[in-house]
Write an enzyme that holds these catalytic residues in place. Structure first.
Site, PDB file in Angstrom:
ATOM      1  N   ASP A 150     -10.164  -6.079  -3.105  1.00  0.00           N
ATOM      2  CA  ASP A 150      -9.623  -4.963  -2.324  1.00  0.00           C
ATOM      3  C   ASP A 150     -10.664  -3.850  -2.196  1.00  0.00           C
ATOM      4  OD1 ASP A 150      -8.037  -2.828  -1.309  1.00  0.00           O
ATOM      5  OD2 ASP A 150      -6.249  -3.686  -2.239  1.00  0.00           O
ATOM      6  N   SER A 162       0.830  -1.201   0.000  1.00  0.00           N
ATOM      7  CA  SER A 162       0.000   0.000   0.000  1.00  0.00           C
ATOM      8  C   SER A 162       0.872   1.261   0.000  1.00  0.00           C
ATOM      9  CB  SER A 162      -0.971  -0.049   1.179  1.00  0.00           C
ATOM     10  OG  SER A 162      -2.018   0.862   1.016  1.00  0.00           O
ATOM     11  N   HIS A 205      -7.427  -6.182   0.809  1.00  0.00           N
ATOM     12  CA  HIS A 205      -6.290  -5.259   0.866  1.00  0.00           C
ATOM     13  C   HIS A 205      -5.210  -5.766   1.813  1.00  0.00           C
ATOM     14  CE1 HIS A 205      -4.341  -1.393   0.247  1.00  0.00           C
ATOM     15  NE2 HIS A 205      -4.194  -1.274   1.555  1.00  0.00           N
TER      16      HIS A 205
END
Length: 240
Positions: free
Chosen positions: A189, A66, A217
């Site tokens: 996600d 991320s 995610h």
């Protein structure tokens, strides 16, 4: 000389969030030196990249989850020849959507989340953990794992990270880095749209992208073995 792989966690999480992936990598590739590095603990967002550049060794692979992946991309482009390769995990070139990159979180949703964090950090972090696990096989277990691995940084530092998530546009960095690139996405996600995988592939046909079905995610915690296998295969393929 052993290859070295640096792992950077996502926003609001410490190194513990990547421990399952670290363990899977150690099992699959004992000859690979894997190091998990925390994100900067700085209030000045513009200093984050400089701090990482000073702290992290050159000549290694850079990988991140991320926000960690977005920062790894920027650092790879800055280092060019002294970065062995780049791997991102559930990481969008632009986390907050913009006209040239709509495959991201809608600006009004992101801005509302950011404002909510400023008003009530603890409650917003709880919601964020839930969003990270949404779409996974066992969201409740993931949320508990994420709570344990959450960083204990002060709110101003976390706010600076949110500002980076809003502002960073990694497309130029990805285009400017000519080493091997692997970008892993999760099909379910809730924070990085799966459409970003195809968008990135279309925008840069020479890179490797992969969409992992049924994953959230929290990809490195939920599917560490699968993520590790993809990473190791890619690193070994780049060395062949």
């Amino acid at each position: 000389m052993r290859d070295q792989l640096i792992l950077l966690p996502g926003w609001a999480f410490g190194p513990a969030a990547l421990q399952p992936l670290y363990d899977a990598l150690a099992d699959l590739a004992p000859d690979l030196e894997v190091v998990i590095e925390p994100l900067p603990e700085l209030v000045a967002k513009e200093a984050w990249l400089d701090e990482l550049d000073q702290r992290l060794p050159h000549g290694s692979w850079l990988a991140g989850w991320s926000l960690g992946g977005m920062l790894a991309s920027q650092l790879a482009a800055r280092r060019v020849d002294t970065c062995r390769g780049l791997i991102t995990i559930a990481s969008n070139p632009c986390f907050r959507a913009r006209p040239q990159w709509p495959e991201a979180m809608a600006p009004d949703i992101f801005d509302a989340f950011h404002e909510a964090f400023r008003l009530d950090p603890e409650e917003t972090l709880k919601r964020f953990r839930s969003l990270c696990g949404r779409g996974g096989y066992d969201p409740r277990t993931l949320a508990r794992q994420l709570q344990v691995s959450q960083s204990q940084l002060p709110a101003p530092v976390l706010d600076a990270g949110l500002q980076l998530l809003a502002e960073l546009d990694g497309r130029g960095a990805l285009h400017g880095y000519f080493g091997p690139q692997l970008h892993l996405f999760a099909a379910n996600d809730a924070l990085v749209p799966a459409a970003a995988c195809d968008a990135l592939r279309r925008w840069m046909p020479g890179i490797v992208t992969r969409l992992i079905p049924g994953a959230s995610h929290a990809l490195p915690l939920e599917r560490p073995d699968e993520v590790a296998a993809a990473m190791v295969a890619f690193i070994k393929g780049a060395a062949a």
